[in-house]
Design an enzyme around this catalytic site. Sequence first.
Site, short mmCIF file in Angstrom:
data_model
loop_
_atom_site.label_atom_id
_atom_site.label_comp_id
_atom_site.label_asym_id
_atom_site.label_seq_id
_atom_site.Cartn_x
_atom_site.Cartn_y
_atom_site.Cartn_z
N GLU A 243 0.91 -1.13 -0.14
CA GLU A 243 0.61 -0.13 0.20
C GLU A 243 0.97 1.46 0.07
OE1 GLU A 243 -2.72 -0.09 -1.19
OE2 GLU A 243 -4.60 -0.76 0.30
N THR B 64 -4.73 6.77 -5.44
CA THR B 64 -5.70 6.79 -3.94
C THR B 64 -4.62 8.15 -3.60
OG1 THR B 64 -6.38 4.83 -3.89
CG2 THR B 64 -5.13 5.79 -1.93
N1 HSE Z 1 -8.64 4.07 3.00
C1 HSE Z 1 -7.75 4.30 1.95
C2 HSE Z 1 -7.99 5.60 1.42
C3 HSE Z 1 -8.31 3.63 1.75
O1 HSE Z 1 -9.64 5.98 1.57
O2 HSE Z 1 -7.15 6.26 1.23
C4 HSE Z 1 -7.86 3.72 -0.30
O3 HSE Z 1 -8.42 2.44 -0.81
#
Ligand code: HSE
Length: 330
Positions: free
Chosen positions: A151, A203
């Site tokens: 991530e 993201t």
């Molecule tokens: N919690 C993260 C966001 C998840 O919303 O940025 C990304 O998939």
Amino acid sequence: MTEHPNEIQAQSGKRNSLPLVDRGLLVKVLAPATVANLVCGFDVLGMCLHEPNDLMEIRLLDEKKIIIISADGYPLPLDPAQNTAGAPLVEMINELPGNIGFEVTIHKKIKPGSGIGSSAASAAGAVVGANYLMNDFFSKQDLVRFAMFGEKVASGVKHADNIAPCIYGGITLIRSIHPLDIIPIPAPELYVTIVHPQIEVRTSDARQILRKEVLLKDAIRQWGNIAALVAGFIQNNLLLIGRSLEDVIIEPVRSILIPGFDEVKLKCKEAGALGGGISGSGPSIFMLSKDELTAIAVENVMKEIYNHIGLDYHTYVTTINQTGVTVINN
Ligand code: HSE
């Protein structure tokens, strides 16, 4: 690090012995999509889906290296340190004695930038498959710890709200990532409808635009919703789940990036959905329904809206996956 693998002490959870020949040299896994945040629980709640899945093959190597192969020609970074499946495995082999490495072949079915946990599926699939070949040497919590490095490669920050449900299955609450504190939540038997409008939202960009401070009144409303949503899952209280799927902090900012978002949300609820919102960082939108018929009606509403807007899309009607990454053969 002790000299013999059997003597390595667990830092967290169980660590088994390492008879490498037990489970063969190659394993195939299905690595499922996930919905992070579950609307109000930014970075702390996530849910695992039955569809779609990446297919991955993980092969044991007798040298300390990671090889990444993109089976369907998808333009994935092949440098392990830059790859969402590779970076977690680099961390993993650094904690293993001797010359152990892995070759990972990825059949990418979950499109990167879709908001349904594409990077998490690669990361979780890789570590679960590798751990299977090592006789479950590491605990699930260790696997989440490794997979979060994927991530970091994908979005610049570690978060576990896709990774944890992908590895544990079901719905998970991540109380903390430093130290890791993952709480599996009983998941009701709900249907999930997803629409993925064919635009890419990175993201990292979707995080960049967020305000860094929140008003106390918004925070109060948000943590009320998170607590009530968790209570709703535990009590199988569908009305409580529905009214707790409200986000007063993240959604107002991010929804501007998703064409048709407000209309989808409104009309899907009119069609009977309990509620829903942005899946992860978007652009996918998810809706929860109590039965399959409603979930299909919700899918039709989504299709109508995006046909009208003139934007390509994919839809999925699926259910909550209680297992997470699944070994399909060895
Ligand atoms: N919690 C993260 C966001 C998840 O919303 O940025 C990304 O998939």
